[in-house]
Design an enzyme around this catalytic site. Sequence first.
Site, PDB file in Angstrom:
ATOM      1  CG  HIS A 165      -1.944   1.004   1.310  1.00  0.00           C
ATOM      2  ND1 HIS A 165      -1.661   2.138   1.741  1.00  0.00           N
ATOM      3  CD2 HIS A 165      -3.292   0.813   1.270  1.00  0.00           C
ATOM      4  CE1 HIS A 165      -2.813   3.018   1.843  1.00  0.00           C
ATOM      5  NE2 HIS A 165      -3.780   2.360   1.251  1.00  0.00           N
ATOM      6  CG  ASP A 215       0.365  -2.659   6.311  1.00  0.00           C
ATOM      7  OD1 ASP A 215      -0.771  -2.833   7.070  1.00  0.00           O
ATOM      8  OD2 ASP A 215       0.221  -2.204   5.506  1.00  0.00           O
ATOM      9  CD  GLN A 258      -6.850  -4.718   3.486  1.00  0.00           C
ATOM     10  OE1 GLN A 258      -7.672  -5.375   3.603  1.00  0.00           O
ATOM     11  NE2 GLN A 258      -7.018  -3.252   3.579  1.00  0.00           N
ATOM     12  CE  LYS A 283      -7.847  -0.583   5.987  1.00  0.00           C
ATOM     13  NZ  LYS A 283      -8.375   0.005   4.545  1.00  0.00           N
ATOM     14  CB  CYS A 303      -3.907   3.674  -1.543  1.00  0.00           C
ATOM     15  SG  CYS A 303      -4.975   5.082  -1.356  1.00  0.00           S
TER      16      CYS A 303
END
Length: 541
Positions: free
Chosen positions: A256, A333, A336, A359, A497
């Site tokens: 991202h 990260d 997700q 999220k 993004c």
Amino acid sequence: MNTNEFNQWIDKVSGEASAYVPDIESLTQMGNALFNTPPLSRSTEPPALTVPGAEVSHSRPATGSSYPSTIPLPCEAELKALFTPNQYRAPAHISLSDSDHSGHPPWESSFYFLDEGIAPERHDRAAQIPAAHPPFDIHAIRRDFPILQEHVNGHSLVWLDNAATTQKPQAVIDRLTYFYTHENSNIHRAAHELAARATDAYEESRNKVRQFLNAASTDEIIFLRGTTEAINLVAQSWGRQHISAGDEIIITWLEHHANIVPWQMLCNETGARLRVVPVDEDGQVLLEEYQKLLNSHTRLVAFSQVSNALGTITPARQMVEMAHRVGARVLVDGAQSVSHMRVDVQQLDCDWFVFSGHKVFGPTGIGVLYGKTELLNDTQPWQGGGNMIQDVTFEKTAYHGAPARFEAGTGNIADAVGLGAAIDYVERIGLENISRYEHELMTYATGCLKSIAGLRLIGTAPDKAGVLSFTLKDFSTEEVGTALNREGIAVRAGHHCAQPILRRFGVESTVRPSLAFYNTYTDIDRLAAAIDRIRGKKNAF
């Protein structure tokens, strides 16, 4: 109506209407009348449901409470046990997690799971996919999300934009209302009662995040606005302190923009070099190429556990281990991943882990940075102000240790508490249950989309979570997204993004349906049918 007549009515309805979805509120009212139980009022905090005859204990305000400390609820629970939405009747035994009997605050709801193999609603195209595990009651879960009852352009809403943001269960909405009604105060700095309540709620949520990630200590959990701010904190604090000219930072093609731009900025500022791990035609990280990039100049590796554009699940544990062999630090990260799979930061052994509350069914504007304690305490703060200091003179300032040293000023207190409620909700369903259900749904959705002529899936890794990016021949992604919206289907259409990874596959944008555990096979059928209609309109001219 006596008990026998009521049961006969239930049998009549379930036998005659295979697709009937009863109004549980109406059933509850009938049951209340039948069993002489006072109706529930939404003006006070709703108690968690429990099994017939059981009682629910509450946490409640010290003063001014208008509801009793325990409320027996035989009717709604018994009705749920008697009748499951759609044509399926629940088995005689309803299984609840042990925590449902332990006395939860009123904003925590109960979740009903079927002990026997009664499949959720499926259509013909899903019939060939067997359920490997007993499913949870998808209809009961969907009722926990008020926005799923919305209508858009005359159609019931199908929310397939979960990678952008997830919807919020009533438990989270109620918890936010309760905070602002009974606990609202600044934290850590006052002796009065509301400050104590707010501080307790805030720090309790920090501990829930610690447990959720299996961090070693609450000192390793920092509240921020979200994933983007968390990455920028590491770049601007640890990065400025430890990255210099000649050093190298490694990311992957899957990232991202939030996990690209901060490192570019740091490299431009320090003279370090940004290097990128390629992916194969399915969107999987090429580990042999990653190994070639790792060397004695590598100071940091930053990568996504799950790609937001393709859904690819990266081999995170292996990648962390490979980076540590050359002495590099690793940031993962998890924006997700946290809503789809169990995350154990101690098992991953990453140095930092970041995610956003919205999220994972929590509020917007709140996120988390996990960092190893010794690493955080060796890192200079990136913002100065109140709450993060031990002592201030005009000559020098002494800072607190983590996490306070990175939480300057008044934070997003209420939404941190709301994130704690979202974690409670997810944990009580069970991430393992969620993963199993979503895997079946993903398999089904992939098959449906692959069968549509002219549709190209972007990202076909065998190990995926949540995301189905595609293009449709002769249509722009904006056309497809707009047409789907006319039928009440919400998807993301654009570059997400993540322009570099889309350009890797020769496209500038995709249509991106993305899944959560409240999605159904019917949602997928509606999506596939709508895409067929879009194609048909083009072919008609």
